[in-house]
Write an enzyme that holds these catalytic residues in place. Structure first.
Site, PDB file in Angstrom:
ATOM      1  CB  THR A  34      -0.922   0.013   1.236  1.00 13.96           C
ATOM      2  OG1 THR A  34      -1.750  -1.151   1.220  1.00 13.96           O
ATOM      3  CG2 THR A  34      -1.795   1.259   1.250  1.00 13.96           C
ATOM      4  CD  GLN A  50      -4.510  -2.880  -0.172  1.00 11.68           C
ATOM      5  OE1 GLN A  50      -4.123  -3.436  -1.195  1.00 11.68           O
ATOM      6  NE2 GLN A  50      -4.574  -3.486   0.998  1.00 11.68           N
ATOM      7  CG  ASP A  72      -6.206   1.869   1.316  1.00  8.73           C
ATOM      8  OD1 ASP A  72      -7.314   1.819   1.873  1.00  8.73           O
ATOM      9  OD2 ASP A  72      -5.308   1.043   1.525  1.00  8.73           O
ATOM     10  CG  ASP A  86     -10.741   0.663   4.934  1.00  9.03           C
ATOM     11  OD1 ASP A  86     -11.855   0.799   5.472  1.00  9.03           O
ATOM     12  OD2 ASP A  86     -10.111  -0.409   4.934  1.00  9.03           O
ATOM     13  NE  ARG A 116     -12.537  -1.603   7.100  1.00  6.00           N
ATOM     14  CZ  ARG A 116     -12.305  -2.732   6.441  1.00  6.00           C
ATOM     15  NH1 ARG A 116     -12.821  -3.875   6.868  1.00  6.00           N
ATOM     16  NH2 ARG A 116     -11.556  -2.719   5.352  1.00  6.00           N
ATOM     17  CD1 TRP A 127      -5.556  -0.696   9.823  1.00  2.00           C
ATOM     18  CD2 TRP A 127      -4.738   1.340   9.398  1.00  2.00           C
ATOM     19  NE1 TRP A 127      -4.363  -0.858   9.153  1.00  2.00           N
ATOM     20  CE2 TRP A 127      -3.839   0.375   8.884  1.00  2.00           C
ATOM     21  CE3 TRP A 127      -4.436   2.691   9.240  1.00  2.00           C
ATOM     22  CZ2 TRP A 127      -2.655   0.719   8.223  1.00  2.00           C
ATOM     23  CZ3 TRP A 127      -3.268   3.035   8.579  1.00  2.00           C
ATOM     24  CH2 TRP A 127      -2.388   2.059   8.089  1.00  2.00           C
TER      25      TRP A 127
END
Length: 325
Positions: free
Chosen positions: A107, A136, A159, A182, A238, A240
């Site tokens: 990532t 990602q 991401d 996310d 959420r 991480w």
């Protein structure tokens, strides 16, 4: 050596020193133009880094003309006190297409723009990662402190925006941020003020990793959460990491926001530590009757510390000047 000759040599040396100083002064400009067509000082942003002096005590403005700049840009840690200003937010585009599954890149190397420097402002720019949905793919990766983004667009999928350093402070004003999963994530303290947050898939908007000892993580104030057609199950966030902190204040939440609001990332233990809250949400996704019990509805007194950028950022440390005029 005779006295006259010594005097002449000294005079020549002095002239050379003056010429050298003049050359250095001419090299370091306070306004730099970047243009793909070659009419500016530089054709790429990467080249423009060479024209900015390290650790300056004066402001440098980099004017970026309309164009598509396909490059992987790193603004190094020695870069400070710089404004990057695009000509038109929809026509001044910095883009690249790396994703995490290219040669096992992971990532954190997929960024299009990585900002290691501090005290930098960005205006009227589109920063995009247009990789296929194969992993990602970060558009913006920040590590510097006191970074300001005004009227910018951040385009991507999973991401999109990575706020990558603990105790750094970021301010997003009138920005557009889109993604799938996310797509705003990391440990920084960040205020998103009057932004549009657009979900392109059923998933999660935020994945904060706020450290336990940092009081404020992500704050969304007066933002509008929208979604692509057919998207109808999106969570606000959420964790991480266990102490993720995310607050929505006075935001308009579309009907795509799940009634539960928040997810524990398949770990009930996160419910004891995550710091999730709302205040004054409106829109079809704003009902709090079915919100998870471990998230909070703030009182007027509790929301006061988020009322303006200056007081919010002083909670973390002393950022006295905000470049949002």
């Amino acid at each position: 050596m005779k006295t006259g000759m010594k005097t002449l040599c000294s005079f020549v040396i002095a002239l050379l020193c003056c010429a050298s100083s003049l050359s250095a002064a001419q090299q370091w400009k306070d306004t730099i133009v970047v243009s793909r067509d070659g009419t500016g000082d530089y054709r790429t942003l990467t080249e423009a880094m060479e024209g900015i002096r390290a650790f300056m005590d004066y402001k440098v403005t980099v004017l970026v003309k309309n164009g598509v700049y396909k490059e992987k840009v790193v603004l190094p840690s020695w870069l400070e006190n710089v404004d990057f200003i695009g000509e038109d937010v929809e026509k001044t585009i910095i883009t690249y297409d790396d994703h995490a599954n290219i040669n096992k890149m992971g990532t954190f190397r997929t960024y299009t723009l990585k900002v290691e420097g501090s005290s930098i402002t960005f205006r009227n720019l589109t920063i995009e990662n247009n990789a296929a949905r194969l992993g990602q793919a970060v558009a913006l990766h920040t590590e510097g402190d006191r970074l300001v983004f005004i009227n910018c667009r951040f385009l991507g999928n999973q991401d999109t925006v990575y706020t990558g350093a603990k105790a750094t402070r970021l301010y997003f004003l009138n920005c557009y941020i889109e993604g799938t999963t996310d797509f705003i994530f990391g440990p920084s303290t960040a205020l998103f003020d009057t932004c549009i947050i657009h979900s392109k898939a059923n998933s999660y908007v935020t994945a904060a990793s706020t450290p336990k000892d940092v009081e404020v993580g992500y704050v969304f104030k007066n933002c509008k959460l929208t979604a692509a057609p057919g998207v109808d199950k999106v969570y606000l966030g959420r964790p991480w990491r266990p102490y993720a902190a995310t607050v929505f204040i006075g935001c308009e939440l579309g009907k795509h926001i799940c009634p539960a609001g928040w997810d524990n990332w398949r770990n009930p233990e996160n419910e004891k530590t995550a710091r999730y809250a709302e205040y004054g949400s409106t829109g079809e996704g704003a009902g709090n009757a079915n919100r998870v019990k471990w998230a909070k509805q703030l009182s007027k007194e509790e929301v006061a510390k988020y009322e303006n950028p200056d007081s919010l950022f002083r909670i973390c440390s002393d950022w006295k000047e905000m470049s949002h005029d």
